[in-house]
Design a protein around this motif. Sequence first.
Motif, PDB file in Angstrom:
ATOM      1  N   GLU A 268     -48.220  31.463 -20.215  1.00 25.07           N
ATOM      2  CA  GLU A 268     -48.637  31.560 -21.619  1.00 25.07           C
ATOM      3  C   GLU A 268     -47.847  30.592 -22.497  1.00 25.07           C
ATOM      4  OE1 GLU A 268     -49.758  34.809 -19.256  1.00 25.07           O
ATOM      5  OE2 GLU A 268     -47.680  34.200 -19.719  1.00 25.07           O
ATOM      6  N   VAL A 269     -46.534  30.546 -22.263  1.00 25.70           N
ATOM      7  CA  VAL A 269     -45.688  29.622 -23.034  1.00 25.70           C
ATOM      8  C   VAL A 269     -46.083  28.174 -22.757  1.00 25.70           C
ATOM      9  CG1 VAL A 269     -43.341  28.684 -23.198  1.00 25.70           C
ATOM     10  CG2 VAL A 269     -43.708  31.152 -23.274  1.00 25.70           C
ATOM     11  N   ILE A 270     -46.334  27.867 -21.494  1.00 30.34           N
ATOM     12  CA  ILE A 270     -46.736  26.508 -21.122  1.00 30.34           C
ATOM     13  C   ILE A 270     -48.034  26.120 -21.812  1.00 30.34           C
ATOM     14  CG2 ILE A 270     -47.529  25.062 -19.203  1.00 30.34           C
ATOM     15  CD1 ILE A 270     -45.559  26.692 -17.417  1.00 30.34           C
ATOM     16  N   ALA A 271     -49.013  27.027 -21.807  1.00 27.36           N
ATOM     17  CA  ALA A 271     -50.310  26.746 -22.445  1.00 27.36           C
ATOM     18  C   ALA A 271     -50.137  26.473 -23.940  1.00 27.36           C
ATOM     19  CB  ALA A 271     -51.267  27.921 -22.221  1.00 27.36           C
ATOM     20  N   ASP A 272     -49.211  27.201 -24.578  1.00 25.58           N
ATOM     21  CA  ASP A 272     -49.002  27.052 -26.023  1.00 25.58           C
ATOM     22  C   ASP A 272     -48.278  25.759 -26.392  1.00 25.58           C
ATOM     23  OD1 ASP A 272     -50.234  29.465 -26.452  1.00 25.58           O
ATOM     24  OD2 ASP A 272     -48.363  30.609 -26.648  1.00 25.58           O
ATOM     25  N   THR A 273     -47.539  25.187 -25.456  1.00 27.32           N
ATOM     26  CA  THR A 273     -46.668  24.042 -25.792  1.00 27.32           C
ATOM     27  C   THR A 273     -47.004  22.773 -25.008  1.00 27.32           C
ATOM     28  OG1 THR A 273     -45.026  24.819 -24.172  1.00 27.32           O
ATOM     29  CG2 THR A 273     -44.740  25.522 -26.461  1.00 27.32           C
ATOM     30  N   LEU A 274     -48.178  22.737 -24.384  1.00 24.20           N
ATOM     31  CA  LEU A 274     -48.527  21.572 -23.554  1.00 24.20           C
ATOM     32  C   LEU A 274     -48.546  20.266 -24.345  1.00 24.20           C
ATOM     33  CD1 LEU A 274     -51.336  22.712 -21.074  1.00 24.20           C
ATOM     34  CD2 LEU A 274     -49.092  21.764 -20.521  1.00 24.20           C
ATOM     35  N   GLY A 275     -48.813  20.351 -25.644  1.00 31.83           N
ATOM     36  CA  GLY A 275     -48.866  19.137 -26.458  1.00 31.83           C
ATOM     37  C   GLY A 275     -47.536  18.418 -26.577  1.00 31.83           C
ATOM     38  N   ALA A 276     -46.464  19.085 -26.161  1.00 24.27           N
ATOM     39  CA  ALA A 276     -45.143  18.431 -26.203  1.00 24.27           C
ATOM     40  C   ALA A 276     -44.909  17.549 -24.987  1.00 24.27           C
ATOM     41  CB  ALA A 276     -44.040  19.489 -26.298  1.00 24.27           C
ATOM     42  N   ILE A 277     -45.614  17.834 -23.889  1.00 27.26           N
ATOM     43  CA  ILE A 277     -45.368  17.065 -22.665  1.00 27.26           C
ATOM     44  C   ILE A 277     -46.566  16.226 -22.212  1.00 27.26           C
ATOM     45  CG2 ILE A 277     -43.479  18.348 -21.614  1.00 27.26           C
ATOM     46  CD1 ILE A 277     -45.506  20.079 -20.172  1.00 27.26           C
ATOM     47  N   LEU A 278     -47.769  16.607 -22.619  1.00 22.98           N
ATOM     48  CA  LEU A 278     -48.957  15.842 -22.259  1.00 22.98           C
ATOM     49  C   LEU A 278     -49.637  15.359 -23.531  1.00 22.98           C
ATOM     50  CD1 LEU A 278     -50.402  18.107 -19.405  1.00 22.98           C
ATOM     51  CD2 LEU A 278     -49.035  16.028 -19.161  1.00 22.98           C
ATOM     52  N   ASP A 282     -57.618  15.228 -21.674  1.00 23.48           N
ATOM     53  CA  ASP A 282     -58.086  15.422 -20.290  1.00 23.48           C
ATOM     54  C   ASP A 282     -56.972  15.997 -19.415  1.00 23.48           C
ATOM     55  OD1 ASP A 282     -60.507  14.470 -21.036  1.00 23.48           O
ATOM     56  OD2 ASP A 282     -60.316  12.517 -20.062  1.00 23.48           O
ATOM     57  N   ASP A 283     -55.735  15.513 -19.625  1.00 26.20           N
ATOM     58  CA  ASP A 283     -54.594  16.042 -18.864  1.00 26.20           C
ATOM     59  C   ASP A 283     -54.306  17.492 -19.243  1.00 26.20           C
ATOM     60  OD1 ASP A 283     -54.294  13.662 -17.553  1.00 26.20           O
ATOM     61  OD2 ASP A 283     -52.659  12.932 -18.812  1.00 26.20           O
ATOM     62  N   ILE A 284     -54.363  17.779 -20.533  1.00 29.96           N
ATOM     63  CA  ILE A 284     -54.113  19.144 -20.999  1.00 29.96           C
ATOM     64  C   ILE A 284     -55.158  20.106 -20.436  1.00 29.96           C
ATOM     65  CG2 ILE A 284     -54.111  20.622 -23.054  1.00 29.96           C
ATOM     66  CD1 ILE A 284     -52.823  18.284 -24.580  1.00 29.96           C
ATOM     67  N   ALA A 285     -56.426  19.647 -20.412  1.00 32.16           N
ATOM     68  CA  ALA A 285     -57.509  20.500 -19.914  1.00 32.16           C
ATOM     69  C   ALA A 285     -57.309  20.877 -18.449  1.00 32.16           C
ATOM     70  CB  ALA A 285     -58.855  19.798 -20.106  1.00 32.16           C
ATOM     71  N   LYS A 286     -56.685  19.980 -17.684  1.00 32.14           N
ATOM     72  CA  LYS A 286     -56.464  20.246 -16.264  1.00 32.14           C
ATOM     73  C   LYS A 286     -55.488  21.399 -16.033  1.00 32.14           C
ATOM     74  CE  LYS A 286     -57.367  15.573 -14.529  1.00 32.14           C
ATOM     75  NZ  LYS A 286     -56.783  14.381 -13.868  1.00 32.14           N
ATOM     76  N   LEU A 287     -54.655  21.689 -17.021  1.00 31.11           N
ATOM     77  CA  LEU A 287     -53.641  22.726 -16.837  1.00 31.11           C
ATOM     78  C   LEU A 287     -54.029  24.074 -17.434  1.00 31.11           C
ATOM     79  CD1 LEU A 287     -51.882  20.319 -15.927  1.00 31.11           C
ATOM     80  CD2 LEU A 287     -49.955  21.522 -16.938  1.00 31.11           C
ATOM     81  N   HIS A 288     -55.256  24.186 -17.892  1.00 31.10           N
ATOM     82  CA  HIS A 288     -55.701  25.477 -18.402  1.00 31.10           C
ATOM     83  C   HIS A 288     -55.975  26.428 -17.244  1.00 31.10           C
ATOM     84  CE1 HIS A 288     -55.584  24.823 -22.578  1.00 31.10           C
ATOM     85  NE2 HIS A 288     -56.557  23.928 -22.647  1.00 31.10           N
ATOM     86  N   GLY A 289     -56.008  27.703 -17.570  1.00 30.86           N
ATOM     87  CA  GLY A 289     -56.313  28.704 -16.550  1.00 30.86           C
ATOM     88  C   GLY A 289     -55.178  28.877 -15.566  1.00 30.86           C
ATOM     89  N   SER A 290     -55.522  28.902 -14.298  1.00 31.79           N
ATOM     90  CA  SER A 290     -54.540  29.225 -13.258  1.00 31.79           C
ATOM     91  C   SER A 290     -53.692  28.025 -12.837  1.00 31.79           C
ATOM     92  CB  SER A 290     -55.259  29.777 -12.024  1.00 31.79           C
ATOM     93  OG  SER A 290     -56.158  28.801 -11.506  1.00 31.79           O
ATOM     94  N   GLU A 291     -54.056  26.812 -13.278  1.00 31.32           N
ATOM     95  CA  GLU A 291     -53.322  25.621 -12.847  1.00 31.32           C
ATOM     96  C   GLU A 291     -51.869  25.639 -13.305  1.00 31.32           C
ATOM     97  OE1 GLU A 291     -54.153  22.570 -10.866  1.00 31.32           O
ATOM     98  OE2 GLU A 291     -55.093  24.418 -10.195  1.00 31.32           O
ATOM     99  N   ALA A 292     -51.637  26.039 -14.543  1.00 28.93           N
ATOM    100  CA  ALA A 292     -50.270  26.083 -15.055  1.00 28.93           C
ATOM    101  C   ALA A 292     -49.425  27.056 -14.237  1.00 28.93           C
ATOM    102  CB  ALA A 292     -50.263  26.480 -16.522  1.00 28.93           C
ATOM    103  N   LYS A 293     -50.007  28.207 -13.885  1.00 30.97           N
ATOM    104  CA  LYS A 293     -49.282  29.196 -13.085  1.00 30.97           C
ATOM    105  C   LYS A 293     -48.998  28.656 -11.692  1.00 30.97           C
ATOM    106  CE  LYS A 293     -49.315  33.992 -11.496  1.00 30.97           C
ATOM    107  NZ  LYS A 293     -48.756  33.627 -10.188  1.00 30.97           N
ATOM    108  N   ARG A 294     -49.962  27.938 -11.113  1.00 31.87           N
ATOM    109  CA  ARG A 294     -49.764  27.372  -9.771  1.00 31.87           C
ATOM    110  C   ARG A 294     -48.597  26.390  -9.764  1.00 31.87           C
ATOM    111  NH1 ARG A 294     -50.863  22.628  -7.501  1.00 31.87           N
ATOM    112  NH2 ARG A 294     -52.115  21.890  -9.261  1.00 31.87           N
ATOM    113  N   ILE A 295     -48.575  25.491 -10.748  1.00 34.11           N
ATOM    114  CA  ILE A 295     -47.513  24.484 -10.812  1.00 34.11           C
ATOM    115  C   ILE A 295     -46.166  25.144 -11.120  1.00 34.11           C
ATOM    116  CG2 ILE A 295     -46.690  22.432 -12.053  1.00 34.11           C
ATOM    117  CD1 ILE A 295     -49.648  21.704 -12.484  1.00 34.11           C
ATOM    118  N   LEU A 296     -46.178  26.133 -12.016  1.00 37.53           N
ATOM    119  CA  LEU A 296     -44.950  26.844 -12.344  1.00 37.53           C
ATOM    120  C   LEU A 296     -44.391  27.568 -11.124  1.00 37.53           C
ATOM    121  CD1 LEU A 296     -42.828  27.784 -14.367  1.00 37.53           C
ATOM    122  CD2 LEU A 296     -44.375  29.648 -15.022  1.00 37.53           C
TER     123      LEU A 296
END
Length: 306
Positions: A268-278, A282-296
């Motif tokens: 949840e924190v990653i989804a809220d702050t993705l604009g700081a790192i990406l 298109d890159d941000i869209a790739k990390l929505h849903g379960s992708e952020a959890k998988r990478i984390l």
Amino acid sequence: MANINASVTSIDGVQKMLADQGYVCGRALGTVVFLSLKLGRPLFLEGEAGVGKTEIAKALASAMGKRLIRLQCYEGLDAATAVYEWNFPVQMIAIRTAEASGDTDRDALQEELFSDKYLIERPLLQAMRPDENGAPVLLIDELDRTDEPFEAFLLEALSDFQVTIPELGTIKAPEPPIVIVTSNRTREVHDALKRRCLYHWVDYPNFDREMEILTARAPEAAESLSREVVAFVQKLRTEDLFKKPGVAETIDWAKCLLALDVIALSPEVIADTLGAILKYQDDIAKLHGSEAKRILDQAKATLDPH
């Protein structure tokens, strides 16, 4: 030869000098910086955006107590714009004032109009001027954004450390500036210019080095959070992204998390702050849903248990 601080007589000394400014670098980069200072040779740094190429010039200038002069390159930059311009509006006022007062000495007026009084100095000319703190640090940033004619001009300027203004003549630096040239490699820079410089490819740091950098630049962050941040960013760089996050983004993200009082990463924190790192949707869209959890999850799995 560049005027090196008395304390900087070794590669270790250069690394410590930069570290004191919050710039952490490895032995290879420390070596090429030392040689650049020792031999008075321009330093050409290539690498992805955000890996610290520009910051090294800032750190050097601050550490050595020298003026930092920055020439930001862009498409269409020409020699005249990089060196000088005449202050045309003020020249016109002077002409009209002379006409109104009946001053008809054209030769005297022309000599005055093309004097230092009406000269606007741009970065390359500024770098050739004497400075009370010694030779300045000249940062020629993102050279790959310019075109080949400017490169050719720059090659000549860096060879002789002098520039020519037709109305005033040739101005030569009393002491060559410390020159840092950077490129994000959006195109290849000509070999002739690279040969004039010492070269180093600035790569993304490994985990330990990035932890050192983050600790130096965001010391208020808890070690556990910093480790999660660096592990996540390191894993993120292995993904198929249009623009991988640089070290600058790692630092920015950590500071954003601190501002939000985050103590541990979550999807949840990653989804809220993705604009700081990406920086691309298109890159941000790739990390929505379960992708952020998988990478984390993968990032946390790489961390040693504490």
